[in-house]
Design a protein around this motif. Structure first.
Motif, PDB file in Angstrom:
ATOM      1  N   ALA A  59     -64.526  59.288 -17.794  1.00  0.00           N
ATOM      2  CA  ALA A  59     -64.123  58.201 -18.617  1.00  0.00           C
ATOM      3  C   ALA A  59     -63.791  58.559 -19.767  1.00  0.00           C
ATOM      4  O   ALA A  59     -63.166  58.040 -20.449  1.00  0.00           O
ATOM      5  CB  ALA A  59     -65.530  57.380 -17.911  1.00  0.00           C
ATOM      6  N   LEU A  60     -64.497  59.527 -20.529  1.00  0.00           N
ATOM      7  CA  LEU A  60     -65.008  60.026 -22.079  1.00  0.00           C
ATOM      8  C   LEU A  60     -63.635  60.331 -22.203  1.00  0.00           C
ATOM      9  O   LEU A  60     -62.891  60.281 -23.569  1.00  0.00           O
ATOM     10  CB  LEU A  60     -65.883  61.144 -22.299  1.00  0.00           C
ATOM     11  N   ASN A  61     -62.944  61.078 -20.953  1.00  0.00           N
ATOM     12  CA  ASN A  61     -61.193  61.451 -21.858  1.00  0.00           C
ATOM     13  C   ASN A  61     -61.022  60.294 -22.006  1.00  0.00           C
ATOM     14  O   ASN A  61     -59.461  60.794 -23.357  1.00  0.00           O
ATOM     15  CB  ASN A  61     -60.944  62.503 -20.902  1.00  0.00           C
ATOM     16  N   ARG A  62     -60.425  59.713 -21.160  1.00  0.00           N
ATOM     17  CA  ARG A  62     -59.537  58.438 -21.061  1.00  0.00           C
ATOM     18  C   ARG A  62     -59.919  57.678 -22.430  1.00  0.00           C
ATOM     19  O   ARG A  62     -58.997  56.994 -23.077  1.00  0.00           O
ATOM     20  CB  ARG A  62     -59.812  57.573 -19.957  1.00  0.00           C
ATOM     21  N   TRP A  63     -61.104  58.003 -23.087  1.00  0.00           N
ATOM     22  CA  TRP A  63     -61.837  56.357 -23.869  1.00  0.00           C
ATOM     23  C   TRP A  63     -61.343  57.465 -25.038  1.00  0.00           C
ATOM     24  O   TRP A  63     -60.635  57.126 -26.246  1.00  0.00           O
ATOM     25  CB  TRP A  63     -62.916  56.755 -24.045  1.00  0.00           C
ATOM     26  N   LEU A  64     -61.059  58.218 -25.406  1.00  0.00           N
ATOM     27  CA  LEU A  64     -60.641  59.416 -27.117  1.00  0.00           C
ATOM     28  C   LEU A  64     -59.433  59.243 -26.631  1.00  0.00           C
ATOM     29  O   LEU A  64     -58.549  59.023 -27.415  1.00  0.00           O
ATOM     30  CB  LEU A  64     -61.341  60.943 -26.068  1.00  0.00           C
ATOM     31  N   VAL A  65     -58.430  59.462 -25.766  1.00  0.00           N
ATOM     32  CA  VAL A  65     -56.964  59.002 -25.800  1.00  0.00           C
ATOM     33  C   VAL A  65     -56.834  57.878 -26.264  1.00  0.00           C
ATOM     34  O   VAL A  65     -56.304  58.018 -27.087  1.00  0.00           O
ATOM     35  CB  VAL A  65     -56.667  59.785 -23.948  1.00  0.00           C
ATOM     36  N   LEU A  66     -57.074  56.715 -25.329  1.00  0.00           N
ATOM     37  CA  LEU A  66     -57.005  55.647 -25.879  1.00  0.00           C
ATOM     38  C   LEU A  66     -57.649  54.720 -26.935  1.00  0.00           C
ATOM     39  O   LEU A  66     -56.722  54.568 -28.019  1.00  0.00           O
ATOM     40  CB  LEU A  66     -57.416  54.109 -25.070  1.00  0.00           C
ATOM     41  N   GLU A  67     -58.068  55.299 -27.204  1.00  0.00           N
ATOM     42  CA  GLU A  67     -59.207  55.233 -28.908  1.00  0.00           C
ATOM     43  C   GLU A  67     -58.247  55.876 -29.601  1.00  0.00           C
ATOM     44  O   GLU A  67     -58.303  55.375 -30.683  1.00  0.00           O
ATOM     45  CB  GLU A  67     -60.478  55.342 -28.525  1.00  0.00           C
ATOM     46  N   GLY A  68     -58.609  56.654 -29.363  1.00  0.00           N
ATOM     47  CA  GLY A  68     -57.700  58.021 -30.573  1.00  0.00           C
ATOM     48  C   GLY A  68     -56.168  57.368 -30.975  1.00  0.00           C
ATOM     49  O   GLY A  68     -56.000  57.738 -31.754  1.00  0.00           O
ATOM     50  N   THR A  69     -55.223  57.010 -30.145  1.00  0.00           N
ATOM     51  CA  THR A  69     -54.366  56.407 -29.990  1.00  0.00           C
ATOM     52  C   THR A  69     -54.170  55.243 -30.869  1.00  0.00           C
ATOM     53  O   THR A  69     -53.462  55.110 -31.854  1.00  0.00           O
ATOM     54  CB  THR A  69     -53.007  56.412 -28.325  1.00  0.00           C
ATOM     55  N   ARG A  70     -54.913  54.621 -30.255  1.00  0.00           N
ATOM     56  CA  ARG A  70     -55.478  52.915 -30.996  1.00  0.00           C
ATOM     57  C   ARG A  70     -54.925  53.597 -33.224  1.00  0.00           C
ATOM     58  O   ARG A  70     -55.166  53.119 -34.280  1.00  0.00           O
ATOM     59  CB  ARG A  70     -56.355  51.975 -30.872  1.00  0.00           C
ATOM     60  N   GLN A  71     -56.542  54.154 -33.123  1.00  0.00           N
ATOM     61  CA  GLN A  71     -57.028  54.786 -34.452  1.00  0.00           C
ATOM     62  C   GLN A  71     -55.548  56.013 -35.331  1.00  0.00           C
ATOM     63  O   GLN A  71     -55.481  56.568 -36.523  1.00  0.00           O
ATOM     64  CB  GLN A  71     -57.601  55.850 -34.313  1.00  0.00           C
ATOM     65  N   GLY A  72     -54.301  56.504 -34.307  1.00  0.00           N
ATOM     66  CA  GLY A  72     -52.607  57.137 -34.982  1.00  0.00           C
ATOM     67  C   GLY A  72     -53.284  58.485 -34.972  1.00  0.00           C
ATOM     68  O   GLY A  72     -52.786  58.865 -35.510  1.00  0.00           O
ATOM     69  N   MET A  73     -53.771  58.627 -34.378  1.00  0.00           N
ATOM     70  CA  MET A  73     -54.150  59.990 -33.240  1.00  0.00           C
ATOM     71  C   MET A  73     -53.309  60.078 -32.188  1.00  0.00           C
ATOM     72  O   MET A  73     -53.861  59.605 -31.028  1.00  0.00           O
ATOM     73  CB  MET A  73     -55.348  60.703 -33.288  1.00  0.00           C
ATOM     74  N   VAL A  74     -53.053  61.921 -32.159  1.00  0.00           N
ATOM     75  CA  VAL A  74     -52.498  62.453 -30.781  1.00  0.00           C
ATOM     76  C   VAL A  74     -53.314  63.119 -29.947  1.00  0.00           C
ATOM     77  O   VAL A  74     -53.875  64.141 -30.685  1.00  0.00           O
ATOM     78  CB  VAL A  74     -51.159  63.346 -30.619  1.00  0.00           C
ATOM     79  N   MET A  75     -53.865  62.600 -28.564  1.00  0.00           N
ATOM     80  CA  MET A  75     -55.214  63.452 -28.435  1.00  0.00           C
ATOM     81  C   MET A  75     -54.745  64.079 -26.840  1.00  0.00           C
ATOM     82  O   MET A  75     -53.777  63.042 -26.177  1.00  0.00           O
ATOM     83  CB  MET A  75     -56.096  62.621 -27.427  1.00  0.00           C
ATOM     84  N   ASP A  76     -54.317  64.978 -26.865  1.00  0.00           N
ATOM     85  CA  ASP A  76     -54.072  65.687 -25.429  1.00  0.00           C
ATOM     86  C   ASP A  76     -55.348  65.652 -24.833  1.00  0.00           C
ATOM     87  O   ASP A  76     -56.400  66.711 -25.319  1.00  0.00           O
ATOM     88  CB  ASP A  76     -53.255  66.798 -25.454  1.00  0.00           C
ATOM     89  N   VAL A  77     -55.670  66.424 -23.657  1.00  0.00           N
ATOM     90  CA  VAL A  77     -56.593  66.521 -22.912  1.00  0.00           C
ATOM     91  C   VAL A  77     -56.200  68.258 -21.724  1.00  0.00           C
ATOM     92  O   VAL A  77     -55.359  68.038 -21.116  1.00  0.00           O
ATOM     93  CB  VAL A  77     -56.858  65.624 -22.489  1.00  0.00           C
ATOM     94  N   THR A  78     -57.466  68.391 -22.128  1.00  0.00           N
ATOM     95  CA  THR A  78     -57.045  69.819 -21.246  1.00  0.00           C
ATOM     96  C   THR A  78     -58.406  70.396 -20.374  1.00  0.00           C
ATOM     97  O   THR A  78     -59.545  70.508 -20.779  1.00  0.00           O
ATOM     98  CB  THR A  78     -56.575  71.311 -21.801  1.00  0.00           C
ATOM     99  N   GLU A  79     -58.534  71.728 -19.150  1.00  0.00           N
ATOM    100  CA  GLU A  79     -59.407  72.215 -18.846  1.00  0.00           C
ATOM    101  C   GLU A  79     -59.279  73.582 -18.255  1.00  0.00           C
ATOM    102  O   GLU A  79     -59.530  74.087 -17.664  1.00  0.00           O
ATOM    103  CB  GLU A  79     -60.253  71.220 -17.501  1.00  0.00           C
ATOM    104  N   HIS A  80     -57.842  73.767 -18.766  1.00  0.00           N
ATOM    105  CA  HIS A  80     -57.481  75.131 -18.278  1.00  0.00           C
ATOM    106  C   HIS A  80     -57.733  75.572 -19.507  1.00  0.00           C
ATOM    107  O   HIS A  80     -57.042  76.172 -21.114  1.00  0.00           O
ATOM    108  CB  HIS A  80     -56.268  75.084 -17.899  1.00  0.00           C
ATOM    109  N   HIS A  81     -58.075  78.157 -19.936  1.00  0.00           N
ATOM    110  CA  HIS A  81     -57.890  78.520 -20.994  1.00  0.00           C
ATOM    111  C   HIS A  81     -56.532  79.066 -21.097  1.00  0.00           C
ATOM    112  O   HIS A  81     -56.688  79.256 -22.396  1.00  0.00           O
ATOM    113  CB  HIS A  81     -58.853  79.555 -19.968  1.00  0.00           C
TER     114      HIS A  81
END
Length: 472
Positions: A59-81
């Motif tokens: 849920a935090l990842n989702r929030w970061l992506v959506l809020e980051g997009t709203r703030q003009g950022m590109v947010m990518d999420v990963t869990e792989h080394h």
């Protein structure tokens, strides 16, 4: 992954790992600086865990992506080394660790090395909540964060205090000097207050809530007491680090303050660190204390010295322009010494001599003229000069031959020159003379490792006094 987390995941075996792409996540060419300046901030969120996995991470990842997009950022999420290697990291301005604990069990050594190298190139890392949990096996990250995890509280309202020096920091500006806030508050293994490169932004008042929840009380968890930092920045190892205890779950960040705090923290971390630049010039005595000064000023200043021995004023006068341009030049402080090589006896071939009847490398008139040239060059560069007096010559047959009295005469000339230009003097001679037996090698102008560290402490203190004070 819950269905509510609206991101498209690439299959690890097909590309670089579990990379969540939002708003065009492909890498951008950064070759054109003017175009790069117009591009949105790019943030790679890593949420892999090697210890307890917070159920709110998706849920935090989702929030970061959506809020980051709203703030003009590109947010990518990963869990792989595999996404934490140079060619991927280079696409991003900031690496955000979303409760990413126990990373030594998640990231292989090559991934950790890639992160360290990328950070040293002037990038930023942001840590949320459990990013500083169980990181003891990654000493670099443990040092960067300054502490590890002891225990935590339940979700409670508590009084938050803004550090007076941080009231203008963009992540806290407009709040304070104190306010009330709800979150899960972590207790750390130590306070980061006063650590090199660390600047505390926020503290929590433990008298306003129960700092250790029952689960950790049974395990011996301890509160932190009066000095309980909950958000801070660190500038060291070449980059910028921002940490906040907020982020145990979405409700702790999805507020007016939480959004400002997290995303202004990201913006702050994305800016290249601006630290004062220090140039150390001197002979082998300087080479002996150089590493101590670098370590002591880590996070406060960039300390540079020529790889070569700067020797005496003859070489100094010839090379000063080159040294002042090292690694881009533009130094704020130059700490320098010349003298010990000048007073040594030299033979007809110019090499050191044990014959006291041979001439000095530079007579006192030549030394004076050359030292003035060096001083003029440093002053013309705009740097603040600090002159270190030449350390003593001990009793006995020192080789090459040097007279102790010559050191005193040359230091006296140097003091006069520095006084004419109102240049600060770091009197290493006066400091070390009464304790040569404890600090210096027997019948040798060089110092023991302990002696070099003692000189390094004096040099560090002198440089700190001269460093420009940074704005928030």
């Amino acid at each position: 992954m819950p269905a509510k987390f609206q991101c498209f995941f690439l299959v690890a075996c097909l590309t670089f790992g579990i990379l969540c792409a939002v708003g065009g996540a492909g890498g951008h060419d950064k070759s054109d600086s003017s175009e790069t300046a117009k591009k949105p901030l790019r943030v790679l969120v890593f949420s892999g865990t090697g210890d307890y996995r917070h159920p709110e991470i998706p849920a935090l990842n989702r929030w970061l992506v959506l809020e980051g997009t709203r703030q003009g950022m590109v947010m990518d999420v990963t869990e792989h080394h595999l996404d934490l290697k140079a060619e991927v990291l280079d696409r991003y301005d900031v690496l955000l660790l979303n409760n990413a604990n126990g990373l030594s069990d998640v990231l292989p050594e090559e991934s950790r090395a890639a992160v360290e190298k990328w950070f040293a190139e002037g990038h930023g890392i942001v840590g949320l909540h459990a990013a500083l949990v169980r990181q003891q096996k990654w000493p670099w990250l443990l040092d960067l964060g300054g502490c590890d995890f002891d225990s935590d509280s339940t979700f409670q309202k508590a009084k938050v205090i803004v550090d007076p020096a941080a009231k203008e920091h963009p992540s806290t500006k407009g709040y304070g000097p104190e306010f009330w806030y709800k979150a899960d508050w972590s207790n750390h293994t130590r306070s980061v207050t006063g650590l090199p490169g660390v600047r505390v932004l926020l503290r929590v008042d433990e008298t306003t809530y129960e700092p250790v929840r029952e689960f950790f009380q049974k395990l011996g968890g301890k509160p932190m007491g009066k000095d309980h930092p909950i958000a801070w920045t660190t500038e060291k190892h070449g980059g910028r680090f921002f940490y906040t205890e907020l982020g145990h779950d979405v409700r702790s960040v999805d507020t007016d303050f939480g959004r400002q705090h997290v995303f202004e923290g990201i913006r702050w971390a994305a800016k290249p660190p601006v630290m004062p630049r220090v140039l150390l010039l001197g002979d082998s005595i300087s080479m002996g204390y150089h590493s101590s000064v670098v370590d002591a000023l880590n996070g406060e200043a960039v300390v540079i010295r020529p790889e070569e021995n700067c020797e005496g004023s003859t070489k100094g006068a010839a090379q000063i322009a080159k040294w002042l341009a090292l690694e881009g030049g533009n130094f704020d402080v130059v700490h320098f010494n010349f003298g010990l090589h000048d007073v040594k006896r030299v033979g007809a071939d110019g090499q050191g001599s044990d014959d006291p009847d041979d001439p000095m490398q530079a007579d006192i008139a030549t030394y004076s003229r050359q030292l003035k040239h060096i001083v003029d060059a440093i002053r013309a560069s705009g740097a603040t000069p600090i002159f270190a007096t030449t350390t003593p010559v001990p009793a006995g047959k020192v080789r090459p031959h040097r007279n102790a009295a010559d050191v005193d005469r040359f230091n006296q000339i140097a003091r006069q020159i520095m006084a004419e230009h109102n240049i600060a003097i770091n009197d290493l001679n006066r400091f070390s003379a009464p304790k040569l037996d404890a600090l210096q090698q027997p019948v040798n102008v060089h110092f023991t490792p302990e002696g070099s560290r003692a000189l390094g402490e004096r040099v560090t203190a002198a440089i700190r006094d001269a460093l420009p004070r940074k704005a928030p």
